[in-house]
Scaffold this active site. Structure first.
Site, PDB file in Angstrom:
ATOM      1  CB  SER A 202      48.288  39.048  39.124  1.00 61.76           C
ATOM      2  OG  SER A 202      49.517  38.739  39.734  1.00 61.76           O
TER       3      SER A 202
ATOM      4  CB  THR B 272      44.339  34.815  37.462  1.00 63.60           C
ATOM      5  OG1 THR B 272      45.702  34.862  36.995  1.00 63.60           O
ATOM      6  CG2 THR B 272      43.548  33.791  36.672  1.00 63.60           C
ATOM      7  N   GLY B 273      44.234  36.944  39.558  1.00 68.51           N
ATOM      8  CA  GLY B 273      44.988  37.619  40.605  1.00 68.51           C
ATOM      9  C   GLY B 273      44.924  36.787  41.867  1.00 68.51           C
TER      10      GLY B 273
END
Length: 270
Positions: free
Chosen positions: A75, A215-216
């Site tokens: 993401s 974030t991811g």
């Protein structure tokens, strides 16, 4: 004169990423800090943190290996995805253009509603950004990833999933390079698009500092990798950063921001 991106590239080539080495590199300011690596050990996992102290042209990294390993961006790719959406006109206004909920109920409740670009990036609404990528299309997506020089620029694996299960890869130093150019508005795309993306990025306040970050997280099949990338502003000082770590537990997933803040504090960026 060495401009910021040239300095970042030389530093990465000279000391963090031997595989990208250039001949006759004499300018470098970089540090490797074992105390940063310990932050991940204390969480029972492995990871890497790289911080770029902009005013000092200084890269501080937790290690010499993982900091140069390309990974799925997950993401964190919503940042360039949003940028390309604005640049191509897929999104005209991040607060007014609405992406209608498709009616499919998903496990994350915040995704089950209509979204603007701003609200979608705030809750990391994957279905919205899949639709954005489909509207952009493969040809334009490839064009702009080439233009902004994002990671390995490989969109193989499906236009609406190449950043989560496909071929796209990016390493922490490349993340920092892209984000630093975005933050300064010097990417070879419209100034308005860059300013809007910076404006819609989620913000966390820590004391007298502000963190702009995304974030991811990849799924278990693709390594359960957690990312946090962005920049911290403390007064006039700016530190661009990228952190990724293996997230095998919910506690580790939840710790992405806290471990990043610890590392930023360790390098006097907070």
């Amino acid at each position: 004169m060495i401009h910021r991106r040239h300095a970042l590239g030389l530093l990465a080539a000279a000391s963090i990423l031997p595989s990208r080495s250039f001949a006759n590199v004499s300018y470098q300011r970089s540090e490797f800090r074992e105390d940063l690596a310990k932050r991940f050990f204390d969480l029972g996992t492995e990871g890497t943190f790289v911080g770029y102290k902009v005013d000092d042209y200084l890269i501080i990294a937790s290690d010499k290996v993982r900091s140069g390993d390309g990974k799925l961006p997950a993401s964190t790719f919503k940042i360039p995805n949003a940028l390309i959406a604005l640049e191509t006109g897929v999104v005209q206004d991040p607060d007014k253009d609405v992406f209608k909920w498709d009616g499919t109920t998903r496990s994350i409740e915040a995704w089950n509603k209509d979204h603007t670009l701003r609200s979608a990036i705030a809750v990391s609404a994957f279905p919205v950004f899949q639709e954005i990528a489909r509207r952009i299309g493969a040809e334009r997506m490839q064009k702009y990833l080439d233009v902004v020089d994002y990671g390995n620029r490989d969109i193989g694996g499906g236009i609406d999933q190449f950043w989560v299960t496909g071929n796209l890869r990016i390493d922490p130093v490349q993340q920092i390079d892209f984000l630093d150019r975005l933050r300064r508005g010097v990417l070879p795309v419209g100034k308005r698009s860059q300013e809007l993306v910076c404006d819609i990025l989620p913000v966390t306040k820590v004391g007298d500092a502000v963190i702009h970050a995304k974030t991811g997280l990849t799924d278990k099949e693709h390594g359960s990798l957690g990312w946090l990338v962005g920049w911290a502003e403390k007064g006039s000082e700016v530190t661009v950063f990228a952190m990724n770590m293996d997230c095998k537990t919910q506690a580790q997933i939840d710790a992405r921001m806290s471990v990043t803040q610890q590392c930023l504090t360790d390098i006097a960026a907070l």
